[in-house]
Write a protein that holds these residues in place. Structure first.
Motif, PDB file in Angstrom:
ATOM      1  N   TYR A  99     -19.144 -34.987  38.307  1.00 58.49           N
ATOM      2  CA  TYR A  99     -18.526 -36.321  38.301  1.00 58.49           C
ATOM      3  C   TYR A  99     -19.667 -37.321  38.155  1.00 58.49           C
ATOM      4  CZ  TYR A  99     -15.586 -40.255  40.036  1.00 58.49           C
ATOM      5  OH  TYR A  99     -14.898 -41.440  40.203  1.00 58.49           O
ATOM      6  N   VAL A 100     -19.695 -38.009  37.016  1.00 57.36           N
ATOM      7  CA  VAL A 100     -20.778 -38.930  36.680  1.00 57.36           C
ATOM      8  C   VAL A 100     -20.175 -40.243  36.215  1.00 57.36           C
ATOM      9  CG1 VAL A 100     -22.659 -39.369  35.032  1.00 57.36           C
ATOM     10  CG2 VAL A 100     -22.435 -37.115  36.080  1.00 57.36           C
ATOM     11  N   GLU A 101     -20.797 -41.345  36.608  1.00 55.51           N
ATOM     12  CA  GLU A 101     -20.386 -42.666  36.120  1.00 55.51           C
ATOM     13  C   GLU A 101     -21.558 -43.295  35.380  1.00 55.51           C
ATOM     14  OE1 GLU A 101     -18.217 -46.385  38.194  1.00 55.51           O
ATOM     15  OE2 GLU A 101     -20.308 -46.152  38.768  1.00 55.51           O
ATOM     16  N   ALA A 102     -21.248 -44.029  34.297  1.00 55.64           N
ATOM     17  CA  ALA A 102     -22.305 -44.707  33.542  1.00 55.64           C
ATOM     18  C   ALA A 102     -21.786 -46.031  32.991  1.00 55.64           C
ATOM     19  CB  ALA A 102     -22.802 -43.814  32.403  1.00 55.64           C
TER      20      ALA A 102
ATOM     21  N   ALA B 178     -16.401 -42.580  33.091  1.00 53.25           N
ATOM     22  CA  ALA B 178     -16.464 -41.527  34.100  1.00 53.25           C
ATOM     23  C   ALA B 178     -16.373 -40.193  33.385  1.00 53.25           C
ATOM     24  CB  ALA B 178     -15.330 -41.674  35.104  1.00 53.25           C
ATOM     25  N   LEU B 179     -17.317 -39.307  33.666  1.00 54.26           N
ATOM     26  CA  LEU B 179     -17.300 -37.962  33.115  1.00 54.26           C
ATOM     27  C   LEU B 179     -16.985 -36.996  34.243  1.00 54.26           C
ATOM     28  CD1 LEU B 179     -17.974 -36.096  30.611  1.00 54.26           C
ATOM     29  CD2 LEU B 179     -20.231 -35.818  31.677  1.00 54.26           C
TER      30      LEU B 179
ATOM     31  N   ASP C 206     -18.701 -26.390  31.982  1.00 57.84           N
ATOM     32  CA  ASP C 206     -17.786 -25.431  31.347  1.00 57.84           C
ATOM     33  C   ASP C 206     -16.608 -26.149  30.713  1.00 57.84           C
ATOM     34  OD1 ASP C 206     -19.461 -23.486  32.297  1.00 57.84           O
ATOM     35  OD2 ASP C 206     -18.165 -22.853  33.933  1.00 57.84           O
ATOM     36  N   GLU C 207     -16.045 -27.110  31.448  1.00 54.61           N
ATOM     37  CA  GLU C 207     -14.980 -27.967  30.927  1.00 54.61           C
ATOM     38  C   GLU C 207     -15.356 -29.400  31.249  1.00 54.61           C
ATOM     39  OE1 GLU C 207     -11.199 -24.863  31.398  1.00 54.61           O
ATOM     40  OE2 GLU C 207     -11.147 -26.800  32.423  1.00 54.61           O
ATOM     41  N   ARG C 208     -15.026 -30.341  30.338  1.00 51.41           N
ATOM     42  CA  ARG C 208     -15.410 -31.741  30.536  1.00 51.41           C
ATOM     43  C   ARG C 208     -14.327 -32.667  30.000  1.00 51.41           C
ATOM     44  NH1 ARG C 208     -21.076 -31.936  27.347  1.00 51.41           N
ATOM     45  NH2 ARG C 208     -19.727 -30.851  25.862  1.00 51.41           N
ATOM     46  N   ALA C 209     -14.254 -33.845  30.621  1.00 50.88           N
ATOM     47  CA  ALA C 209     -13.398 -34.906  30.107  1.00 50.88           C
ATOM     48  C   ALA C 209     -14.096 -36.232  30.343  1.00 50.88           C
ATOM     49  CB  ALA C 209     -12.030 -34.903  30.772  1.00 50.88           C
ATOM     50  N   LEU C 210     -13.988 -37.118  29.378  1.00 51.64           N
ATOM     51  CA  LEU C 210     -14.639 -38.420  29.428  1.00 51.64           C
ATOM     52  C   LEU C 210     -13.571 -39.508  29.478  1.00 51.64           C
ATOM     53  CD1 LEU C 210     -17.376 -39.979  29.145  1.00 51.64           C
ATOM     54  CD2 LEU C 210     -16.899 -40.042  26.689  1.00 51.64           C
ATOM     55  N   TYR C 211     -13.596 -40.331  30.538  1.00 49.14           N
ATOM     56  CA  TYR C 211     -12.624 -41.411  30.696  1.00 49.14           C
ATOM     57  C   TYR C 211     -13.303 -42.751  30.496  1.00 49.14           C
ATOM     58  CZ  TYR C 211      -9.117 -44.544  32.629  1.00 49.14           C
ATOM     59  OH  TYR C 211      -8.209 -45.564  32.791  1.00 49.14           O
ATOM     60  N   VAL C 212     -12.674 -43.616  29.701  1.00 48.94           N
ATOM     61  CA  VAL C 212     -13.196 -44.958  29.465  1.00 48.94           C
ATOM     62  C   VAL C 212     -12.419 -45.930  30.357  1.00 48.94           C
ATOM     63  CG1 VAL C 212     -13.674 -46.750  27.765  1.00 48.94           C
ATOM     64  CG2 VAL C 212     -13.806 -44.337  27.098  1.00 48.94           C
TER      65      VAL C 212
END
Length: 304
Positions: A193-196, A253-254, A210-216
């Protein structure tokens, strides 16, 4: 927050992506009365991303004096909730006796395990004046070996969450490890869980999972030739070295990690076993969950 119906998943539009982008999910807003949420997970066709099984973007909601968040006590089992605010404050109480104000930048991790009850309200000092609430709430599935663990509440103040500068992009490593930093927030499986925050034209190489999702949460991005607009979530494959570029000032947020296998979700209950959810429903209906000290008078009834 408590889900208002037994059926958690939402119908979301899916747009086929290209390259590392498998799909782009767009939410439907859910009106909860005093405010609204945008639900991205679970959706039809996408139940989870790694261990993450629920993703709500709440607000921003502006409240006049006398109004605010007022979520009565409700139960959870076999999951962990992760609450993170951009603006505002929530007063957390639970059946363990926890009493904690959640403020921007903090991370609240509530481990339901075999069962916990909590409420989410606001302090009188907050509701006495006009105020705003804005943030994310996510649910983590627990590995089967940990589903019935002892419930726990863990609060991580903002100053304890590591921040790094990645080629001029400020990044917070909220959970897991990325960009040479590791978060102190407890995990039960491989979790990311990363925020940028990116300014127009800035680029960021995403960490692997392994699995990822990127939220704007704000702004707009490009992943290759795929545009990810505000409030959309891109489901990514495991391709290493994926680069995102900000088309506008953006807050992202990733989330990601290892898949834990299918989970049943019914109202506020998550479990690998359907019969366990039925047990929890009957227990709440019969009033056999513990109460929340200081908030014993009200509760949310079990939905039909």
């Amino acid at each position: 927050m408590s889900n208002d119906t037994r059926r958690v998943e939402r119908e979301c539009a899916e747009v086929d992506g290209c390259g590392a982008v498998l799909h782009v999910l767009r939410p439907r807003e859910k009106d909860l009365g005093e405010f609204s949420v945008r639900r991205l997970l679970p959706t039809v066709g996408r139940k989870a991303v790694g261990p993450w099984v629920f993703f709500d973007h709440m607000g921003p909601a502006d409240f006049p004096p006398g109004k605010g968040i007022n979520v009565r006590p409700h139960p959870h089992i076999n999951l962990a909730t992760v609450t993170y605010l951009f603006e505002g404050e929530i007063l957390h109480r639970d059946s363990l006796g926890s009493l904690q104000a959640i403020r921007p930048g903090d991370i609240n991790l509530m481990v339901a395990g075999r069962g916990i009850v909590h409420s989410e309200r606001e302090r009188p000092e907050v509701t006495a004046v006009p105020h705003r609430l804005h943030g994310l709430q996510l649910w983590l599935a627990l590995p089967e070996a940990d589903e019935e663990c002892e419930p726990a509440f863990l609060h991580y103040p903002s100053e304890g969450i590591p921040s790094v500068d990645v080629d001029g992009v400020p990044v917070r490593v909220m959970m897991g490890s990325a960009f040479g930093a590791s978060s102190p927030v407890r995990t039960f499986a491989k979790t990311l869980y990363v925020e940028a925050h990116l300014q127009p034209g800035q680029r960021l190489v995403l960490p692997p999972a392994d699995e990822r999702a990127l939220y704007v949460a704000q702004g707009a991005l490009a992943v290759g030739d795929t545009r990810i607009d505000e409030h959309a979530m891109a489901i990514l494959d495991a391709t290493p070295g994926v680069v995102v570029e900000a088309l506008e000032a953006s807050r992202i947020a990733l989330i990601g990690g290892e898949a834990l296998g299918p989970r049943f979700i019914d109202w506020n209950f998550v479990s690998s076993r359907k019969e366990r959810i039925e047990q929890a429903r009957e227990k709440w209906r019969a009033g056999r969950f513990p109460t929340v000290p200081g908030d014993e008078e009200e509760f949310i009834p079990l939905p039909d």
